[in-house]
Design a protein around this motif. Sequence first.
Motif, PDB file in Angstrom:
ATOM      1  N   SER A 118       0.811  -1.186   0.186  1.00 28.73           N
ATOM      2  CA  SER A 118      -0.043  -0.012   0.025  1.00 28.73           C
ATOM      3  C   SER A 118       0.746   1.059   0.013  1.00 28.73           C
ATOM      4  O   SER A 118       0.549   2.189  -0.588  1.00 28.73           O
ATOM      5  N   GLU A 119       1.969   1.141   0.933  1.00 32.12           N
ATOM      6  CA  GLU A 119       2.879   2.340   0.858  1.00 32.12           C
ATOM      7  C   GLU A 119       3.484   2.665  -0.542  1.00 32.12           C
ATOM      8  O   GLU A 119       3.636   3.740  -1.062  1.00 32.12           O
ATOM      9  N   LEU A 120       3.845   1.348  -1.377  1.00 34.37           N
ATOM     10  CA  LEU A 120       4.486   1.682  -2.709  1.00 34.37           C
ATOM     11  C   LEU A 120       3.435   2.262  -3.649  1.00 34.37           C
ATOM     12  O   LEU A 120       3.498   3.070  -4.662  1.00 34.37           O
ATOM     13  N   GLU A 121       2.128   1.780  -3.502  1.00 29.17           N
ATOM     14  CA  GLU A 121       1.020   2.320  -4.366  1.00 29.17           C
ATOM     15  C   GLU A 121       1.060   3.844  -4.064  1.00 29.17           C
ATOM     16  O   GLU A 121       1.050   4.512  -5.126  1.00 29.17           O
ATOM     17  N   GLY A 122       1.057   4.246  -2.855  1.00 24.22           N
ATOM     18  CA  GLY A 122       1.097   5.525  -2.689  1.00 24.22           C
ATOM     19  C   GLY A 122       2.264   6.592  -3.380  1.00 24.22           C
ATOM     20  O   GLY A 122       1.960   7.498  -3.974  1.00 24.22           O
ATOM     21  N   THR A 123       3.389   5.769  -3.376  1.00 24.55           N
ATOM     22  CA  THR A 123       4.473   6.337  -3.771  1.00 24.55           C
ATOM     23  C   THR A 123       4.379   6.648  -5.460  1.00 24.55           C
ATOM     24  O   THR A 123       4.840   7.514  -6.092  1.00 24.55           O
ATOM     25  N   ILE A 124       3.666   5.557  -6.080  1.00 23.80           N
ATOM     26  CA  ILE A 124       3.553   5.417  -7.442  1.00 23.80           C
ATOM     27  C   ILE A 124       2.596   6.369  -7.738  1.00 23.80           C
ATOM     28  O   ILE A 124       2.791   7.234  -8.500  1.00 23.80           O
ATOM     29  N   ARG A 125       1.575   6.769  -6.859  1.00 24.42           N
ATOM     30  CA  ARG A 125       0.595   7.854  -7.053  1.00 24.42           C
ATOM     31  C   ARG A 125       1.391   9.219  -7.053  1.00 24.42           C
ATOM     32  O   ARG A 125       1.028  10.009  -7.944  1.00 24.42           O
ATOM     33  N   LYS A 126       2.309   9.323  -6.115  1.00 30.72           N
ATOM     34  CA  LYS A 126       2.902  10.688  -5.962  1.00 30.72           C
ATOM     35  C   LYS A 126       3.799  10.989  -7.143  1.00 30.72           C
ATOM     36  O   LYS A 126       3.777  12.083  -7.616  1.00 30.72           O
ATOM     37  N   LEU A 127       4.502   9.729  -7.665  1.00 33.59           N
ATOM     38  CA  LEU A 127       5.217   9.992  -8.829  1.00 33.59           C
ATOM     39  C   LEU A 127       4.534  10.353  -9.943  1.00 33.59           C
ATOM     40  O   LEU A 127       4.904  11.145 -10.802  1.00 33.59           O
ATOM     41  N   LEU A 128       3.426   9.893 -10.041  1.00 30.54           N
ATOM     42  CA  LEU A 128       2.616  10.081 -11.182  1.00 30.54           C
ATOM     43  C   LEU A 128       1.956  11.623 -11.230  1.00 30.54           C
ATOM     44  O   LEU A 128       1.809  12.225 -12.097  1.00 30.54           O
ATOM     45  N   GLN A 129       1.499  12.019  -9.843  1.00 31.52           N
ATOM     46  CA  GLN A 129       0.944  13.526  -9.808  1.00 31.52           C
ATOM     47  C   GLN A 129       2.110  14.247  -9.968  1.00 31.52           C
ATOM     48  O   GLN A 129       1.948  15.514 -10.496  1.00 31.52           O
ATOM     49  N   ALA A 130       3.311  14.054  -9.674  1.00 27.85           N
ATOM     50  CA  ALA A 130       4.582  14.954  -9.973  1.00 27.85           C
ATOM     51  C   ALA A 130       5.099  15.168 -11.215  1.00 27.85           C
ATOM     52  O   ALA A 130       6.056  15.610 -11.683  1.00 27.85           O
ATOM     53  N   GLY A 131       4.509  13.993 -12.237  1.00 27.13           N
ATOM     54  CA  GLY A 131       4.938  14.041 -13.728  1.00 27.13           C
ATOM     55  C   GLY A 131       6.057  13.265 -13.803  1.00 27.13           C
ATOM     56  O   GLY A 131       6.653  13.251 -15.013  1.00 27.13           O
ATOM     57  N   LYS A 132       6.559  12.534 -12.779  1.00 23.82           N
ATOM     58  CA  LYS A 132       7.814  11.684 -13.162  1.00 23.82           C
ATOM     59  C   LYS A 132       7.404  10.163 -13.819  1.00 23.82           C
ATOM     60  O   LYS A 132       8.323   9.621 -14.276  1.00 23.82           O
ATOM     61  N   LEU A 133       6.173   9.842 -13.723  1.00 20.60           N
ATOM     62  CA  LEU A 133       5.562   8.625 -14.233  1.00 20.60           C
ATOM     63  C   LEU A 133       4.436   9.284 -15.085  1.00 20.60           C
ATOM     64  O   LEU A 133       3.779   9.832 -14.801  1.00 20.60           O
ATOM     65  N   SER A 134       4.071   8.298 -16.217  1.00 18.13           N
ATOM     66  CA  SER A 134       2.945   8.576 -16.926  1.00 18.13           C
ATOM     67  C   SER A 134       2.481   7.259 -17.475  1.00 18.13           C
ATOM     68  O   SER A 134       3.089   6.218 -17.217  1.00 18.13           O
ATOM     69  N   TYR A 135       1.315   7.385 -17.655  1.00 18.29           N
ATOM     70  CA  TYR A 135       0.446   6.165 -18.209  1.00 18.29           C
ATOM     71  C   TYR A 135       1.057   5.618 -19.576  1.00 18.29           C
ATOM     72  O   TYR A 135       1.337   6.347 -20.474  1.00 18.29           O
ATOM     73  N   ASN A 136       0.883   4.507 -19.732  1.00 16.57           N
ATOM     74  CA  ASN A 136       1.134   3.690 -20.986  1.00 16.57           C
ATOM     75  C   ASN A 136       0.022   3.739 -22.043  1.00 16.57           C
ATOM     76  O   ASN A 136      -0.884   2.790 -21.874  1.00 16.57           O
ATOM     77  N   PRO A 137       0.285   4.549 -23.042  1.00 14.41           N
ATOM     78  CA  PRO A 137      -0.868   4.713 -24.019  1.00 14.41           C
ATOM     79  C   PRO A 137      -1.201   3.242 -24.703  1.00 14.41           C
ATOM     80  O   PRO A 137      -2.140   2.806 -25.225  1.00 14.41           O
ATOM     81  N   GLU A 138      -0.104   2.575 -24.601  1.00 10.64           N
ATOM     82  CA  GLU A 138      -0.096   1.078 -25.384  1.00 10.64           C
ATOM     83  C   GLU A 138      -0.575   0.071 -24.412  1.00 10.64           C
ATOM     84  O   GLU A 138      -0.752  -1.056 -24.850  1.00 10.64           O
ATOM     85  N   CYS A 139      -0.947   0.230 -23.195  1.00 10.17           N
ATOM     86  CA  CYS A 139      -1.422  -0.467 -22.205  1.00 10.17           C
ATOM     87  C   CYS A 139      -2.702  -1.410 -22.652  1.00 10.17           C
ATOM     88  O   CYS A 139      -3.566  -0.707 -23.463  1.00 10.17           O
ATOM     89  N   ARG A 140      -2.995  -2.660 -22.354  1.00 12.66           N
ATOM     90  CA  ARG A 140      -3.948  -3.483 -22.891  1.00 12.66           C
ATOM     91  C   ARG A 140      -5.303  -2.479 -22.509  1.00 12.66           C
ATOM     92  O   ARG A 140      -6.193  -2.722 -23.418  1.00 12.66           O
ATOM     93  N   VAL A 141      -5.394  -2.142 -21.334  1.00 16.70           N
ATOM     94  CA  VAL A 141      -6.583  -1.471 -20.880  1.00 16.70           C
ATOM     95  C   VAL A 141      -6.175  -0.032 -20.149  1.00 16.70           C
ATOM     96  O   VAL A 141      -5.501  -0.250 -19.203  1.00 16.70           O
TER      97      VAL A 141
END
Length: 115
Positions: free
Chosen positions: A78-101
């Motif tokens: 759960s803590e790692l999920e929160g870290t992923i969310r923070k990275l996404l909100q900070a723009g360091k991580l982005s969604y993969n447009p080629e993702c299956r869904v």
Amino acid sequence: MNETLLKCTTRHVRIFTARVENNDLVPDPDQLTLDLDPDNEFLWTESVIKEIQQRFAELVASHAGGELSDYNLRKIGSELEGTIRKLLQAGKLSYNPECRVLNYSMGLPRTPELL
């Protein structure tokens, strides 16, 4: 006696008390294995992966000496999920447009145009 494989499974994080041998998980109570974003929902850079691995190591160290249980693994996941969310909100991580869904499981992308 068979060893029990403990695991934590969240949307983007899987943690196992196992090691990987020949692409198989082998139960190992002395090792935790992290499977990050198994559905490839995000585009990962090496620096972001290192940041997640560092946070994982910190969380594991903070639980050192405590009971290794499903509950504690879920807390780490759960803590790692929160870290992923923070990275996404900070723009360091982005969604993969080629993702299956593409379901924006962590919220809609935040871009300067939308803020």
